[in-house]
Motif scaffolding. Structure first.
Motif, PDB file in Angstrom:
ATOM      1  N   SER A  24       0.827  -1.202   0.000  1.00 44.30           N
ATOM      2  CA  SER A  24       0.000   0.000   0.000  1.00 44.30           C
ATOM      3  C   SER A  24       0.870   1.265   0.000  1.00 44.30           C
ATOM      4  O   SER A  24       0.608   2.194  -0.757  1.00 44.30           O
ATOM      5  CB  SER A  24      -0.924  -0.039   1.225  1.00 44.30           C
ATOM      6  N   CYS A  25       1.923   1.278   0.833  1.00 44.88           N
ATOM      7  CA  CYS A  25       2.718   2.511   0.956  1.00 44.88           C
ATOM      8  C   CYS A  25       3.714   2.714  -0.185  1.00 44.88           C
ATOM      9  O   CYS A  25       4.020   3.849  -0.533  1.00 44.88           O
ATOM     10  CB  CYS A  25       3.453   2.530   2.293  1.00 44.88           C
ATOM     11  N   ALA A  26       4.262   1.633  -0.744  1.00 42.48           N
ATOM     12  CA  ALA A  26       5.244   1.821  -1.818  1.00 42.48           C
ATOM     13  C   ALA A  26       4.583   1.797  -3.192  1.00 42.48           C
ATOM     14  O   ALA A  26       4.983   2.520  -4.101  1.00 42.48           O
ATOM     15  CB  ALA A  26       6.330   0.754  -1.734  1.00 42.48           C
ATOM     16  N   PHE A  27       3.578   0.951  -3.371  1.00 41.36           N
ATOM     17  CA  PHE A  27       2.980   0.814  -4.706  1.00 41.36           C
ATOM     18  C   PHE A  27       1.565   1.380  -4.781  1.00 41.36           C
ATOM     19  O   PHE A  27       0.985   1.431  -5.861  1.00 41.36           O
ATOM     20  CB  PHE A  27       2.932  -0.670  -5.107  1.00 41.36           C
ATOM     21  N   GLY A  28       1.022   1.740  -3.631  1.00 45.24           N
ATOM     22  CA  GLY A  28      -0.348   2.245  -3.629  1.00 45.24           C
ATOM     23  C   GLY A  28      -1.341   1.177  -4.019  1.00 45.24           C
ATOM     24  O   GLY A  28      -2.374   1.454  -4.627  1.00 45.24           O
ATOM     25  N   ILE A  29      -1.023  -0.068  -3.685  1.00 41.25           N
ATOM     26  CA  ILE A  29      -1.895  -1.169  -4.106  1.00 41.25           C
ATOM     27  C   ILE A  29      -2.400  -1.937  -2.896  1.00 41.25           C
ATOM     28  O   ILE A  29      -1.641  -2.205  -1.964  1.00 41.25           O
ATOM     29  CB  ILE A  29      -1.100  -2.109  -5.042  1.00 41.25           C
TER      30      ILE A  29
ATOM     31  N   ASP B  62       1.714   0.648 -14.313  1.00 40.18           N
ATOM     32  CA  ASP B  62       0.246   0.735 -14.286  1.00 40.18           C
ATOM     33  C   ASP B  62      -0.202   1.750 -13.229  1.00 40.18           C
ATOM     34  O   ASP B  62      -1.115   2.554 -13.469  1.00 40.18           O
ATOM     35  CB  ASP B  62      -0.382  -0.626 -13.948  1.00 40.18           C
ATOM     36  N   THR B  63       0.460   1.702 -12.048  1.00 45.34           N
ATOM     37  CA  THR B  63       0.060   2.629 -10.970  1.00 45.34           C
ATOM     38  C   THR B  63       0.321   4.068 -11.387  1.00 45.34           C
ATOM     39  O   THR B  63      -0.528   4.947 -11.176  1.00 45.34           O
ATOM     40  CB  THR B  63       0.849   2.308  -9.673  1.00 45.34           C
ATOM     41  N   ILE B  64       1.505   4.302 -11.987  1.00 38.95           N
ATOM     42  CA  ILE B  64       1.830   5.678 -12.393  1.00 38.95           C
ATOM     43  C   ILE B  64       0.794   6.178 -13.395  1.00 38.95           C
ATOM     44  O   ILE B  64       0.240   7.270 -13.250  1.00 38.95           O
ATOM     45  CB  ILE B  64       3.261   5.758 -13.000  1.00 38.95           C
ATOM     46  N   SER B  65       0.486   5.359 -14.402  1.00 36.56           N
ATOM     47  CA  SER B  65      -0.430   5.879 -15.423  1.00 36.56           C
ATOM     48  C   SER B  65      -1.840   6.061 -14.841  1.00 36.56           C
ATOM     49  O   SER B  65      -2.516   7.041 -15.152  1.00 36.56           O
ATOM     50  CB  SER B  65      -0.424   5.024 -16.689  1.00 36.56           C
ATOM     51  N   HIS B  66      -2.262   5.172 -13.918  1.00 35.01           N
ATOM     52  CA  HIS B  66      -3.576   5.339 -13.288  1.00 35.01           C
ATOM     53  C   HIS B  66      -3.619   6.651 -12.494  1.00 35.01           C
ATOM     54  O   HIS B  66      -4.565   7.435 -12.593  1.00 35.01           O
ATOM     55  CB  HIS B  66      -3.866   4.146 -12.370  1.00 35.01           C
ATOM     56  N   ARG B  67      -2.550   6.909 -11.731  1.00 33.93           N
ATOM     57  CA  ARG B  67      -2.537   8.118 -10.887  1.00 33.93           C
ATOM     58  C   ARG B  67      -2.492   9.387 -11.729  1.00 33.93           C
ATOM     59  O   ARG B  67      -3.147  10.378 -11.408  1.00 33.93           O
ATOM     60  CB  ARG B  67      -1.328   8.091  -9.954  1.00 33.93           C
ATOM     61  N   GLU B  68      -1.684   9.337 -12.787  1.00 36.72           N
ATOM     62  CA  GLU B  68      -1.552  10.551 -13.592  1.00 36.72           C
ATOM     63  C   GLU B  68      -2.841  10.827 -14.369  1.00 36.72           C
ATOM     64  O   GLU B  68      -3.267  11.966 -14.489  1.00 36.72           O
ATOM     65  CB  GLU B  68      -0.312  10.455 -14.494  1.00 36.72           C
ATOM     66  N   LYS B  69      -3.474   9.771 -14.871  1.00 45.23           N
ATOM     67  CA  LYS B  69      -4.703   9.947 -15.641  1.00 45.23           C
ATOM     68  C   LYS B  69      -5.830  10.462 -14.743  1.00 45.23           C
ATOM     69  O   LYS B  69      -6.578  11.347 -15.096  1.00 45.23           O
ATOM     70  CB  LYS B  69      -5.109   8.602 -16.268  1.00 45.23           C
ATOM     71  N   ASN B  70      -5.928   9.874 -13.537  1.00 49.50           N
ATOM     72  CA  ASN B  70      -7.066  10.211 -12.665  1.00 49.50           C
ATOM     73  C   ASN B  70      -6.726  11.218 -11.571  1.00 49.50           C
ATOM     74  O   ASN B  70      -7.532  11.437 -10.664  1.00 49.50           O
ATOM     75  CB  ASN B  70      -7.611   8.934 -12.023  1.00 49.50           C
ATOM     76  N   GLU B  71      -5.522  11.781 -11.663  1.00 53.02           N
ATOM     77  CA  GLU B  71      -5.035  12.756 -10.668  1.00 53.02           C
ATOM     78  C   GLU B  71      -5.250  12.272  -9.233  1.00 53.02           C
ATOM     79  O   GLU B  71      -5.803  12.984  -8.396  1.00 53.02           O
ATOM     80  CB  GLU B  71      -5.678  14.125 -10.898  1.00 53.02           C
ATOM     81  N   VAL B  72      -4.850  11.035  -8.986  1.00 46.53           N
ATOM     82  CA  VAL B  72      -4.999  10.452  -7.646  1.00 46.53           C
ATOM     83  C   VAL B  72      -3.846  10.919  -6.761  1.00 46.53           C
ATOM     84  O   VAL B  72      -2.695  10.903  -7.184  1.00 46.53           O
ATOM     85  CB  VAL B  72      -4.956   8.903  -7.717  1.00 46.53           C
TER      86      VAL B  72
ATOM     87  N   VAL C 203      13.678  12.540 -10.789  1.00 45.21           N
ATOM     88  CA  VAL C 203      13.801  11.077 -10.943  1.00 45.21           C
ATOM     89  C   VAL C 203      13.022  10.612 -12.181  1.00 45.21           C
ATOM     90  O   VAL C 203      12.044  11.245 -12.598  1.00 45.21           O
ATOM     91  CB  VAL C 203      13.299  10.270  -9.709  1.00 45.21           C
ATOM     92  N   THR C 204      13.504   9.493 -12.759  1.00 40.38           N
ATOM     93  CA  THR C 204      12.862   8.959 -13.961  1.00 40.38           C
ATOM     94  C   THR C 204      11.922   7.803 -13.565  1.00 40.38           C
ATOM     95  O   THR C 204      11.982   7.325 -12.427  1.00 40.38           O
ATOM     96  CB  THR C 204      13.921   8.401 -14.919  1.00 40.38           C
ATOM     97  N   VAL C 205      11.116   7.353 -14.537  1.00 42.09           N
ATOM     98  CA  VAL C 205      10.209   6.228 -14.243  1.00 42.09           C
ATOM     99  C   VAL C 205      11.025   4.993 -13.836  1.00 42.09           C
ATOM    100  O   VAL C 205      10.681   4.282 -12.881  1.00 42.09           O
ATOM    101  CB  VAL C 205       9.309   5.917 -15.468  1.00 42.09           C
ATOM    102  N   ASN C 206      12.139   4.736 -14.558  1.00 34.27           N
ATOM    103  CA  ASN C 206      12.957   3.575 -14.203  1.00 34.27           C
ATOM    104  C   ASN C 206      13.490   3.664 -12.780  1.00 34.27           C
ATOM    105  O   ASN C 206      13.569   2.666 -12.065  1.00 34.27           O
ATOM    106  CB  ASN C 206      14.137   3.426 -15.178  1.00 34.27           C
ATOM    107  N   GLU C 207      13.854   4.874 -12.380  1.00 33.29           N
ATOM    108  CA  GLU C 207      14.348   5.039 -11.008  1.00 33.29           C
ATOM    109  C   GLU C 207      13.223   4.774 -10.002  1.00 33.29           C
ATOM    110  O   GLU C 207      13.449   4.173  -8.951  1.00 33.29           O
ATOM    111  CB  GLU C 207      14.931   6.444 -10.800  1.00 33.29           C
ATOM    112  N   ILE C 208      12.018   5.214 -10.353  1.00 36.14           N
ATOM    113  CA  ILE C 208      10.875   4.959  -9.446  1.00 36.14           C
ATOM    114  C   ILE C 208      10.649   3.449  -9.301  1.00 36.14           C
ATOM    115  O   ILE C 208      10.462   2.929  -8.200  1.00 36.14           O
ATOM    116  CB  ILE C 208       9.591   5.656  -9.946  1.00 36.14           C
ATOM    117  N   ILE C 209      10.724   2.747 -10.439  1.00 36.65           N
ATOM    118  CA  ILE C 209      10.501   1.292 -10.391  1.00 36.65           C
ATOM    119  C   ILE C 209      11.514   0.643  -9.433  1.00 36.65           C
ATOM    120  O   ILE C 209      11.155  -0.138  -8.553  1.00 36.65           O
ATOM    121  CB  ILE C 209      10.646   0.659 -11.814  1.00 36.65           C
ATOM    122  N   ALA C 210      12.793   1.015  -9.607  1.00 33.32           N
ATOM    123  CA  ALA C 210      13.843   0.390  -8.777  1.00 33.32           C
ATOM    124  C   ALA C 210      13.667   0.726  -7.295  1.00 33.32           C
ATOM    125  O   ALA C 210      13.870  -0.128  -6.437  1.00 33.32           O
ATOM    126  CB  ALA C 210      15.219   0.844  -9.255  1.00 33.32           C
ATOM    127  N   GLN C 211      13.263   1.976  -7.008  1.00 34.16           N
ATOM    128  CA  GLN C 211      13.137   2.371  -5.592  1.00 34.16           C
ATOM    129  C   GLN C 211      11.913   1.725  -4.954  1.00 34.16           C
ATOM    130  O   GLN C 211      11.966   1.277  -3.809  1.00 34.16           O
ATOM    131  CB  GLN C 211      13.083   3.901  -5.408  1.00 34.16           C
TER     132      GLN C 211
END
Ligand code: HEM
Length: 482
Positions: free
Chosen positions: A178-183, A243-253, A272-280
């Motif tokens: 929940s805290c790292a991936f919002g899932i 998937d989480t990034i695109s959901h959040r950006e599309k729906n402004e979550v 930071v880049t998307v790849n860096e977000i994935i790794a972190q």
């Protein structure tokens, strides 16, 4: 025919000479050494480091030479030297020496990066872990205790013993998911959820991958598409984050979690880049769920065998919560001094990371000696050895939270307790790790009494193929409602 036999024999002789030369590296440099390989031993990596430390102490040396396969590795024994390595001379020992390669996205995480890349990323991520940010995430932790109490309550009501390691692994998976991936992983409800399955998979020791990274250079492995964590794990975590990034950006979550803070860094500062977000996200998940669930498991294991300590802890929890209208709040947790002592004592006897790796990045002369640690040499800080040393902790095998009262703490060298490491490379998630460990324990000790079930044999055997210190099989506890 004879010629081929000669060639084979010559090659074998050459290999043996090379290995003999390699395995006398420390001896040739005047350092006392041991050559036994943990990889061939029946012990876990942590237990091997503990044994090495005891051998070094028996030899009365400040450091001991050892080997990981054919690679020389130094074990500093003296807390003063360990302090120099982790703080004063940190510039020589910045890296963990773990595999990372840009074409293998998940490996480009904070734990594995070195040099300037690490320094920049650490500076960018540090504000994500302040106490203010932790307070923001506190509610999520407390929310998840509902599911935990429900599952443990079912065992209490049915009278069946519960496998607490598995349950707590599911609890921290749900929190970090929940805290790292919002899932919402819901692994407490469904133990076979994908997050739990992949989470467990990452911690399974893969000897072949380990040999690969020791034998081949990173650029070569990158060029053949090698993925240290496996293609399935890499694909899974990459897809989840994208998937989480695109959901959040599309729906402004907007949510109070690590993902939101990382997206702010990406969108506002473009730092930071998307790849860096994935790794972190991956490393927060990895470093965050198993370490804390292991700490909670061992705490309950110790408390089950020490009913007086368990009751004293319960009394403190009830007393403090009463002052806070019965609610588990950030401030209430901070007030629980005895809980802090219990958690520290657990981390002392069972540190989730029993050894901390470091690599030397430029030649370093050990102060007061002629020994130069050569650039590229690996080191293992023997955390568990220090924690179990009778010179620092009288009766180190005995669970005694009083080891962490103010008086006893003041008597010891500060580098004899290192569950989170030390210095600039110290665990960035310390606050979060302690917070989830404590919240989990509060919710359980407040509501249930735990005793050890006879299925748990003591002393417990450790999982051999796990980097994090972990009980082999599970810890079985009997539970009663309070
Ligand atoms: C009881 C829980 C935990 C324990 C015992 C623990 C222990 C450690 C240790 C020993 C290190 C190495 C420190 C060093 O090299 O000096 C470390 C590093 C790290 N930990 Fe933790 N950890 C815990 C929880 C967490 C959590 C919850 C997170 C993230 C949410 C986390 C993220 C990290 C990261 C990213 C690093 C690498 C830091 C760097 O290299 O700059 N840890 N942890």
């Amino acid at each position: 025919m004879m010629t081929s036999i000669y060639i084979i024999i010559s090659i074998l002789v050459l290999i043996l000479c090379y290995l003999r030369w390699k395995f006398t590296y420390w001896q040739r440099r005047g350092v006392k050494q041991v050559t036994e390989q943990f990889i061939f031993s029946k012990k876990s990596l942590g237990e091997s480091i503990l044994i090495r430390y005891k051998e070094g102490k028996a030899m009365k040396v400040k450091y001991l030479g050892a080997y990981l396969f054919h690679v020389p590795s130094l074990l500093p024994i003296d807390p003063g030297l360990i302090k120099d390595i982790m703080i004063r001379d940190f510039a020589y020992f910045q890296g963990h020496g773990t595999y990372h390669e840009p074409r293998d996205i998940l490996t480009m995480n904070l734990f594995s990066l070195e040099g300037e890349n690490w320094r920049h990323l650490r500076a960018k991520l540090t504000p994500t872990f302040t106490s203010g940010k932790m307070k923001m995430m506190f509610e999520t932790l407390v929310e998840k205790t509902g599911g935990l109490e429900k599952v443990v309550g079912m065992y209490a009501d049915s009278g069946k013993s519960c496998a607490i390691k598995d349950i707590l692994g599911r609890f921290t998976t749900d929190i970090i998911g929940s805290c790292a991936f919002g899932i919402e992983c819901n692994s407490l409800e469904d133990p076979e959820t994908e997050f739990r399955v992949f989470g467990k998979k990452v911690f399974r020791f893969n000897a072949l991958n380990f040999v690969n990274i020791l034998v081949f250079p990173a650029w070569f492995l990158g060029s053949i598409g090698f993925k240290f964590n496996g293609h399935d794990v890499t694909d899974f975590f990459t897809k989840v984050v994208c998937d989480t990034i695109s959901h959040r950006e599309k729906n402004e979550v907007a949510r109070n979690d690590f993902m939101h803070l990382l997206l702010e860094l990406k969108n506002k500062d473009r730092s930071v880049t998307v790849n860096e977000i994935i790794a972190q996200c991956f490393v927060f998940f990895l470093a965050g769920f198993e370490t804390s669930s292991t700490a909670m498991t061992f705490a309950l294991f110790c408390l089950s065998q020490n009913q007086t300590v368990q009751q004293k802890l319960r009394d403190e929890i009830n007393e403090v919560l009463q002052k806070h209208d019965g609610n588990i709040s950030y401030e209430a947790v901070k007030e629980m001094k005895y809980l802090d002592m219990v958690v520290n004592e657990t981390l002392r006897i069972y540190p989730p990371l029993p050894g901390i790796p470091r690599v030397c990045s430029k030649d370093y002369r050990i102060p007061g000696t002629d020994l130069v640690i050569e650039k590229g040499t690996r080191l293992q800080i023997p955390v568990w050895g220090l924690h179990m040393d009778p010179d620092y902790y009288p009766n180190p095998e005995v669970f005694n939270p009083e080891n962490f009262n103010e008086e006893n703490k003041a008597k010891r060298h500060e580098f004899t307790f290192l569950p989170f490491g030390e210095g600039p490379r110290m665990c960035i998630g310390l606050r979060f790790g302690l917070m989830q460990t404590k919240v989990g324990l509060i919710s359980l000790i407040k509501n249930f009494r735990f005793t050890l079930n006879e299925k748990t044999k003591t002393p417990v055997e450790m999982e051999r193929g796990s980097i994090v210190l972990s009980v082999k099989g599970d810890v079985w506890l009997d539970v009663q409602r309070i």
